[in-house]
Design an enzyme around this catalytic site. Structure first.
Site, short mmCIF file in Angstrom:
data_model
loop_
_atom_site.label_atom_id
_atom_site.label_comp_id
_atom_site.label_asym_id
_atom_site.label_seq_id
_atom_site.Cartn_x
_atom_site.Cartn_y
_atom_site.Cartn_z
N ASP A 424 -57.80 -12.30 16.86
CA ASP A 424 -58.77 -11.23 16.62
C ASP A 424 -60.04 -11.85 16.02
O ASP A 424 -60.05 -13.03 15.65
CB ASP A 424 -58.14 -10.22 15.65
CG ASP A 424 -58.96 -8.96 15.46
OD1 ASP A 424 -59.75 -8.61 16.36
OD2 ASP A 424 -58.82 -8.32 14.39
N GLU A 427 -65.13 -13.27 18.22
CA GLU A 427 -66.38 -13.19 19.01
C GLU A 427 -67.32 -14.36 18.70
O GLU A 427 -68.04 -14.76 19.63
CB GLU A 427 -67.07 -11.85 18.72
CG GLU A 427 -66.35 -10.66 19.29
CD GLU A 427 -65.01 -10.38 18.60
OE1 GLU A 427 -64.90 -10.65 17.40
OE2 GLU A 427 -64.09 -9.92 19.28
N ASP A 514 -61.64 -2.14 19.59
CA ASP A 514 -61.56 -0.94 18.75
C ASP A 514 -62.10 0.29 19.46
O ASP A 514 -63.18 0.80 19.12
CB ASP A 514 -62.28 -1.19 17.43
CG ASP A 514 -61.61 -2.30 16.63
OD1 ASP A 514 -60.45 -2.64 16.95
OD2 ASP A 514 -62.25 -2.83 15.71
#
Ligand code: MIG
Length: 835
Positions: A424, A427, A514
């Site tokens: 997670d 990015e 999300d």
């Protein structure tokens, strides 16, 4: 004070950057110019242009053209994080120079490249001489020598549609008339239409009048695509730097989307067959805590007889969010917990974030610093930023040594009994400075990632974050994948990632981050996931129910249905929100949700088989209708753009209900001449028609193509029970047809030597014939327990240590040439994976 200064500096930088960005407007563009020099190469030409740029135009493969333009005339080392396959054919090109043009063909019949000299323009034609795509004469390739920006424009017909671009939150199937940017971003609760979000895949498939081609712009910087938005007669793509390096996939003789995707995934790789358990139902939340709660959830499934395979531990299992540690209060004995879960048929997946807490007393931090594995700022200091653990340092996953180090840290968790990892925040995402809340309403706050000047090793080609930002997540997933291959060579890795770049499919499943608990977001899942599928990403899914808030019972039940056959199937919800287990909404809903999950398990043999097909051909598991029926113009032209239904493989049509209060919906049945059978009622629908069908709240409408046969199994509580489940076949009668399906043990690599089987099912008038190819692996055959049909089976597959070849030559009636090439393709892809 210093913090503030840094902040202003960053803002300043971003401001500059964003001026460069809408480059079509602000860059000082000049055309790349005329061709002033031609150098012949075996596979094409290298041209010198009057601007000083140099450009290679070559056949990368028989059906793939590559254009590579270096604006300042110097080519970079030819290295790409996306490109996977190393054993490409060298294509011998035939170059013909005329006064105004240069033509390049191959020795065999295939596409033709035509280069115009004044100005430099590229056109590509198919084997029939039909134009595939051409540069826009009014907007030739352009460069900005000051900034290094580059751009190309191609002519388009207003009915040319574009699919792919990886993960984009647009609610239409085609991306024509859209403008998109590739810049991985943490976008909590993203609204429909927000761009960019987590992933960057600068690849698309164009479709016009039933013919396809593809373009992959392999540039990891902040690329942009304008697909006819500014001007409907052209599309434009570009980047603030690097090479104008792109591939045109011509689609071969047939110009099919299938062939385009096959070639794109030969270049960038495919998802290797995952462990069977990772195709089961998965349960997650932020966070199940403590261990007793985890046990309670697992027990909840088994007691209620709701099938499930995987349970996730989100960030709270860690000690102060330090990766590779446990919170000993909540999880006093992880190996015992994991063992008990495993005995009960549950695998456990742990979240791992990239940020390593800066803490002298924390071994992982000390090791990372000592090994020089962390990113550095432009002036050579350890780069630090805030994420969940507080101030963190970040491994440079573009550094092989850092990858190896971080990868081996997983050993501890594997030894404890962890089965998979969830990457997670890659990015990469960081929190804004000065203690601002971690999830502000501003979605594209430039400070919520690394400064663009942070340094990357770039695997031998050092560069800044502006260059490597988009590969950070993919390289983290790679780190995890490669570590699992090394540490557990006999098990198939399972990695889930939020961020990625083209080629990420080789390493990980991808979920859409999300999302929000709304009907609009549920509807978004079909355009999002099918477009990811045709971008080469096979193993995809969305958080069932929506991550960022509570879902009504109806929304959750319908979402679970809509997702039941998607490749990655997981419920997940954010912190401090309601419970979201299949039973959380009371007994009535529990019954409905159980039924949905049971359907997943019944169809698991079919879904698993499609993963095998993906590995061989690159075809997606979850598909838009147009992929199977490109010639049926209705399936892809607007407005009849079928984004409320999807296909699983070629044989199952899925039409979920995605609006509140509805118990009927319209379904389009594709293809003239085809027929479709309702899974639940047996009703028959003719192809190329739209019908209203019943969709009561406890039912996911699905339809089988007449002529197809689908392998199914009885309901099991988890995939560990599958080895003993008799296999059945659902045969959709009423048309001649052929299907085939793949089986193996569902784990490991022994299948390379033995233990796999393909069964071909052929229907004709009144007969159904089954043929086997491959080896027994202790897997059951379609048997007399088959709930739908009782085919009598001739066992034809020999067991024992015979080689594939001898088996194949001994049974020419089974397969002859097609199987042999299949077997060859298999061993080729295995070799590449290991090579
Ligand atoms: O800043 O780990 O998308 O699935 O539950 C939030 C906590 C960090 C974002 C992920 C979400 C996960 C959450 N994470």
């Amino acid at each position: 004070m210093i913090q503030n200064l840094r902040r202003h500096l960053l803002l300043g930088l971003f401001f500059l950057f964003s001026i460069v960005l809408p480059a079509q407007v602000n860059a000082v563009w000049r055309t790349a110019g005329n061709v002033v020099g031609v150098e012949r190469k075996t596979d094409g030409v290298v041209l010198t242009l009057s601007s000083g740029a140099r450009v290679g135009v070559t056949f990368f493969d028989l059906d793939v053209v590559r254009v590579r333009l270096a604006p300042r005339g110097v080519f970079e080392r030819d290295f790409s994080y996306a490109v996977w396959s190393r054993d490409r054919k060298t294509v011998a090109a035939v170059v013909r120079e005329a006064r105004d043009r240069i033509e390049i063909t191959t020795r065999v019949e295939g596409p033709k490249i035509v280069i115009t000299r004044r100005p430099f323009l590229v056109s590509v034609f198919d084997a029939r001489g039909q134009l595939i795509v051409e540069d826009d004469r009014a907007h030739p390739a352009a460069v900005d020598l000051e900034s290094g920006a580059i751009e190309a424009s191609k002519r388009r017909d207003h009915l040319e549609m574009y699919y792919g671009f990886g993960e984009k939150a647009f609610n239409s199937l085609s991306r024509h008339n859209q403008r998109m940017v590739m810049w991985n971003f943490d976008t909590y609760g993203y609204p429909v239409g927000l761009d960019p979000i987590y992933q960057s895949v600068p690849f698309f498939i164009a479709l016009w009048q039933g013919k396809a081609y593809g373009v992959f712009f392999d540039n990891t910087r902040r690329t942009y695509f304008d697909m006819g938005k500014t001007d409907p007669t052209r599309y434009t793509f570009g980047a603030p730097g690097g090479e104008l390096n792109y591939y045109v996939f011509t689609g071969g003789k047939e110009r099919t989307p299938q062939k385009v995707l096959e070639d794109y995934t030969l270049l960038t790789g495919r998802t290797p067959l995952p462990p069977l358990w990772s195709l089961g139902y998965q349960q997650s939340r932020w966070s199940y805590y403590p261990a007793s709660r985890v046990r309670e959830i697992a027990r909840g499934f088994r007691e209620r007889k709701i099938p499930a395979d995987v349970i996730y531990l989100d960030i709270d299992y860690m000690d102060g969010y330090r990766v590779f540690t446990w919170d000993r209060k909540g999880f006093p004995d992880p190996p015992k917990l994991l063992r008990d879960l495993r005995e009960d048929g549950f695998r456990t997946v742990l979240i791992i974030d990239p940020g390593v807490k800066v803490d002298e007393k924390y071994a992982v931090y000390r090791e990372g610093r000592a090994g020089n594995y962390f990113h550095q700022t432009a002036d050579g200091k350890e780069f630090q930023s805030r994420v969940w653990p507080g101030v963190c340092a970040f491994p440079d996953f573009t550094n092989r040594r850092a990858r190896e180090w971080f990868g081996l840290l997983h050993r501890k968790h594997l030894d404890e009994g962890v089965s998979g990892f969830w990457n997670d925040m890659n990015e990469p995402a960081t929190f804004p400075p000065d203690g601002l809340p971690p999830q502000p309403d501003i979605y594209h706050d430039p400070e919520r990632t690394f400064p663009l000047t942070v340094r990357h090793a770039g695997d031998g080609q050092p560069g800044d974050h502006a260059r490597y930002h988009n590969v950070y997540g993919m390289q983290m997933a790679r780190t995890t994948f490669e570590a699992l291959r090394k540490l557990r060579p006999d098990e198939r890795p399972f990695v889930l990632t939020r961020a990625g770049y083209a080629g990420v499919q080789r390493y990980a499943a991808v979920w859409t981050g999300d999302n929000a608990p709304s009907w609009a977001h549920l509807q978004l899942t079909i355009p999002m996931l099918t477009n990811m599928g045709v971008s080469g990403m096979a193993f995809v899914g969305a958080d069932v129910g929506g991550f960022s808030g509570n879902a009504s019972a109806e929304l959750y039940a319908r979402w679970l249905q809509a997702a039941a056959l998607t490749p990655f199937f997981r419920s997940h919800i954010g912190k401090d929100l309601q419970d979201r287990e299949p039973w959380s909404y009371g007994p009535g809903w529990e019954k409905i949700n159980r039924r949905t999950i049971e359907l997943r398990y019944q169809l698991l043999p079919y879904i698993y088989s499609l993963f095998h097909e993906h590995e061989r051909t690159g075809a997606p598991i979850m598909r838009p209708l147009w992929f199977n029926y490109p010639e049926a113009v209705r399936t892809y032209t607007t407005p009849a753009n079928f984004d409320e239904q999807y296909m699983i493989g070629t044989d199952l049509l899925v039409a979920p209900v995605m609006s509140p209060g509805e118990i009927k919906r319209a379904v389009y049945f594709p293809s003239k001449g085809a027929a479709w059978i309702d899974w639940w009622t047996g009703a028959r629908y003719v192809g190329d028609s739209t019908k209203e069908i019943d969709a009561p709240i406890d039912r996911l409408p699905i339809f089988i193509r007449a002529g197809a046969s689908i392998p199914i199994q009885p309901i099991v509580q988890h995939t560990g029970e599958m080895a003993h489940a008799p296999l059945g076949l659902v045969v959709a009668l009423g048309a001649a047809g052929q299907s085939s399906f793949y089986q193996d043990s569902g784990e490991g690599y022994a299948t390379q030597r033995n233990g796999w089987r393909i069964t071909e099912v052929t229907q004709n008038a009144n007969t159904i014939r089954l043929k086997h190819l491959g080896y027994e692996a202790g897997r059951p055959s379609p048997s007399s327990n088959s709930p739908v049909l009782q085919p009598s089976l001739k066992k034809s597959a020999p067991t024992g240590g015979k080689s594939k070849t001898s088996y194949l030559t001994k049974t020419p009636s089974v397969c002859a040439s097609s199987c042999r090439s299949r077997a060859r393709a298999r061993s080729r892809s295995r070799n590449e994976e290991q090579g």
